[in-house]
Each structure stands twice: as structure tokens, then as C-alpha cells.
Design an enzyme around this catalytic site. Structure first.
Site, PDB file in Angstrom:
ATOM      1  N   HIS A   1     -78.528 -35.323  74.121  1.00 26.04           N
ATOM      2  CA  HIS A   1     -78.040 -35.947  73.320  1.00 26.04           C
ATOM      3  C   HIS A   1     -78.407 -37.964  73.435  1.00 26.04           C
ATOM      4  O   HIS A   1     -79.020 -38.119  72.330  1.00 26.04           O
ATOM      5  CB  HIS A   1     -76.735 -36.213  72.875  1.00 26.04           C
ATOM      6  CG  HIS A   1     -76.162 -35.385  72.106  1.00 26.04           C
ATOM      7  ND1 HIS A   1     -74.384 -35.014  72.789  1.00 26.04           N
ATOM      8  CD2 HIS A   1     -76.046 -34.969  71.784  1.00 26.04           C
ATOM      9  CE1 HIS A   1     -74.350 -33.554  72.346  1.00 26.04           C
ATOM     10  NE2 HIS A   1     -74.434 -33.853  71.411  1.00 26.04           N
TER      11      HIS A   1
ATOM     12  N   GLN B   1     -80.510 -24.580  62.862  1.00 26.94           N
ATOM     13  CA  GLN B   1     -79.712 -25.494  62.227  1.00 26.94           C
ATOM     14  C   GLN B   1     -80.777 -26.574  61.710  1.00 26.94           C
ATOM     15  O   GLN B   1     -81.256 -26.889  60.883  1.00 26.94           O
ATOM     16  CB  GLN B   1     -79.015 -25.769  62.941  1.00 26.94           C
ATOM     17  CG  GLN B   1     -78.653 -27.645  62.855  1.00 26.94           C
ATOM     18  CD  GLN B   1     -77.369 -28.473  63.710  1.00 26.94           C
ATOM     19  OE1 GLN B   1     -76.706 -27.570  63.424  1.00 26.94           O
ATOM     20  NE2 GLN B   1     -77.314 -28.889  64.798  1.00 26.94           N
TER      21      GLN B   1
ATOM     22  N   GLN C   1     -67.586 -26.901  59.421  1.00 31.39           N
ATOM     23  CA  GLN C   1     -68.788 -25.864  60.458  1.00 31.39           C
ATOM     24  C   GLN C   1     -68.159 -25.090  61.347  1.00 31.39           C
ATOM     25  O   GLN C   1     -68.761 -23.709  62.760  1.00 31.39           O
ATOM     26  CB  GLN C   1     -69.443 -26.277  60.973  1.00 31.39           C
ATOM     27  CG  GLN C   1     -69.892 -27.264  62.418  1.00 31.39           C
ATOM     28  CD  GLN C   1     -71.014 -28.234  62.592  1.00 31.39           C
ATOM     29  OE1 GLN C   1     -70.619 -29.235  62.078  1.00 31.39           O
ATOM     30  NE2 GLN C   1     -70.940 -27.833  63.417  1.00 31.39           N
TER      31      GLN C   1
HETATM   32  O1  PAF Z   1     -75.554 -29.942  66.282  1.00 34.91           O
HETATM   33  C1  PAF Z   1     -74.039 -30.555  65.519  1.00 34.91           C
HETATM   34  O2  PAF Z   1     -73.681 -31.363  66.912  1.00 34.91           O
HETATM   35  C2  PAF Z   1     -74.030 -30.157  64.478  1.00 34.91           C
HETATM   36  O3  PAF Z   1     -74.149 -29.341  63.730  1.00 34.91           O
HETATM   37  C3  PAF Z   1     -73.981 -31.573  63.547  1.00 34.91           C
HETATM   38  C4  PAF Z   1     -75.823 -31.414  63.290  1.00 34.91           C
HETATM   39  C5  PAF Z   1     -73.999 -32.918  64.388  1.00 34.91           C
HETATM   40  C6  PAF Z   1     -73.275 -31.195  62.359  1.00 34.91           C
HETATM   41  O4  PAF Z   1     -72.023 -31.587  62.296  1.00 34.91           O
END
Ligand code: PAF
Length: 287
Positions: A37, A153, A61
Site C-alpha cells: 500500500h 481485480q 466483497q
Molecule cells: O484490493 C483491495 O484491497 C480491495 O479489493 C479494494 C480495491 C480496496 C476494494 O475494497
């Protein structure tokens, strides 16, 4: 750095910065921030005037029985990491703010969402696409940052942006890895030392697979998968491979014969160590 809990407050802040022609970067996260991150935050800091990070563990999710409750959370720790990384705003809504009473709307990127991860996590990508579109409408960023560890994703969000004319640029940043090659993930804290050591095999076999393809050492993908799967099994007895896929990067269709294929290839996998599910991938171009 300010912490914003309300959707309308962040929308007003974003409007204000847009009027001043400031470039806004959004890093969507579920918190428990790690080096992966931080690299997204630093990229955003580099390219944008205003950096917004969202910290929201999105219940939509997670499937029933998945680790929503156990997902690691530590807002104070996240706060300090954000502060050190030069973030301007942390968007940290609670669940009721994001999904108000009578919430009915979902984004389903058909075709792509039911493959690979979607086979084992049906509905997961609908939750991801929905929350990402909401976050875009809330933070109104010019650029949004994702990690390449979540390859599917990224493909799905890219498709959603194109299909729904989302006026935000997508940046995909390199996967950050531990010294042994293990992809850094918030879920790595659940691994014991032995599992952490063993899980290094995942990145190793992905690279080996890539090299075998690039050096034309294998023709059929089922043959390649078998070789790589056996290697994981023999070098990491505590692993439980859930799937390995060798696909293109647009439709995520399985490639069968490598001799006949030219273009981008993604080799991706998911494996369990105990209850901890890890994913990783490698992507490359075959000329
Ligand atoms: O990749 C992630 O941490 C999650 O899927 C996201 C993009 C923040 C959506 O909740």
C-alpha cells in the site's frame, strides 16, 4: 492530514480541490496497510497534488464464511503510515454510511467476474466493482491506484471504467515482496514462520512458469500447470493449491496451446496455508 467519515464531506472537499485544478489521487484499501500500500501511496504522492486513501473493509466483497470478521484492522497504525506517506485525507466511513438502508445497486462486470477467483469466490468481484465505483463517485479522483497482485481485480476494474465511461485514470503498481519473494499481503500476518517460508515457492514457480513459456520449453498449458503444481506440492507440503490459471489479460480465457499464442499472459494462482488464502500472479508478453 484529515480523517473523513462522511460521503458528502469528501465530495465537497474533492469539488473544492477540483475547482482549484488540483490533481486528486485515490488509493482504495481495506486498511491494515503494508509496504504494498505504501508504494501505491508514494506513487500517488508523486503524481498528484492531493492524496486520498480509503480505509474500508468492504463487507460486500466477502462471501458468507469468509474472513470478513477476522480481516485484520488497526486504524491507528494505518493513520501513522498514511501520515508518514504524505496522505492528505483518509476516508474511513462506517458500513452504514457506505450502504444505507435500502441499498439495492450493484455493478456486475459480466464474463470476467465468474472466472479464476470468481469460480471460488462467486459475487466477490461484484462487491469489489460496486465499492470501487462508489469510492470514485465520492473521492472524484483523476487517478486511482491498485496493486498488480490482484491481477483479475485490475482487469475487471479497467473493463468497468471503459464500459461505464469512468473519467479516472487507472495506475497499476508492482507487487511488493518479502525478501523470499512472498507477495506482501495484509493476510500474511496469519502465517506462521514455517508457512511464510514455504509460501516463497508460489512466486518461485510463477517465475519458473514464465521462463518456461518465454524459452519455449513447453507447448501445452495443462502440461506446464502439472509441472508447476507438482513442484509446489513437493517443496511446500503444507500448501493446498486451490487453482492455477494461464490466461490472456483481456478476457481471462485459459490458453491451451502456447505455440499458437502471442500477447500478454497471466499465470495466476491461489493457495491455502491453513485457513489463510494467498493469491499471486506473474504477467508477461509472449512475442
Ligand atoms: O484490493 C483491495 O484491497 C480491495 O479489493 C479494494 C480495491 C480496496 C476494494 O475494497
Amino acid at each position: 492530514m484529515k480523517v473523513i467519515k462522511d460521503i458528502s464531506a469528501l465530495q465537497e472537499i474533492s469539488d473544492y480541490h477540483r475547482i482549484l485544478r488540483k490533481k486528486i489521487g485515490l488509493v482504495p484499501t481495506m486498511g491494515y496497510l503494508h509496504e504494498g500500500h505504501v508504494s501505491l501511496l508514494l506513487n500517488a504522492r508523486d503524481e498528484c497534488d492531493i492524496v486520498v486513501v480509503s480505509v474500508f473493509v468492504n463487507p460486500k466483497q466477502f462471501l458468507p464464511g469468509e474472513d470478513f470478521k477476522e480481516y485484520p484492522r488497526d486504524f491507528l497504525r494505518d493513520y501513522h503510515i498514511c501520515k508518514k506517506s504524505g496522505v492528505d485525507y483518509i476516508f474511513n466511513p462506517d458500513e452504514k454510511e457506505m450502504y444505507k438502508e435500502n441499498y439495492f445497486t450493484y455493478v456486475n462486470v459480466k464474463e470476467l467476474s465468474d472466472k479464476l477467483e470468481g469460480i471460488y469466490r462467486p459475487g466477490h468481484f461484484t462487491g469489489v466493482a460496486t465499492v470501487v465505483l462508489k469510492l470514485i463517485n465520492i473521492a472524484k479522483p483523476h487517478c486511482v491506484y491498485f496493486g498488480e497482485k490482484d491481477a483479475q481485480q485490475a482487469v475487471i476494474i479497467d473493463r468497468m471504467f471503459k464500459d461505464l465511461d469512468v473519467d479516472t485514470e487507472m495506475r497499476i503498481c508492482q507487487t511488493m515482496r518479502e525478501d523470499n519473494g512472498l507477495a506482501i499481503s495484509s493476510r500474511n500476518i496469519f502465517l506462521n514462520e514455517n508457512e511464510r517460508n514455504e509460501a516463497a515457492i508460489l512466486n518461485k514457480v510463477l517465475n519458473e512458469g514464465m521462463n518456461m513459456v518465454l524459452e519455449n520449453r513447453v507447448e501445452r498449458c495443462d502440461e506446464l500447470k502439472k509441472i508447476l503444481e507438482e513442484k509446489i506440492k513437493s517443496e511446500s507440503p503444507n500448501s493446498r493449491l486451490q487453482y492455477m490459471s494461464i490466461t490472456d489479460d483481456k478476457l481471462l480465457d485459459e490458453i491451451e496451446n502456447l505455440n499458437e499464442y502471442k500477447g500478454e499472459i497471466i499465470i495466476s494462482l491461489a493457495a491455502f496455508y491453513g485457513d489463510t488464502r494467498l493469491i499471486d500472479n506473474v504477467s508477461f508478453t509472449k512475442m
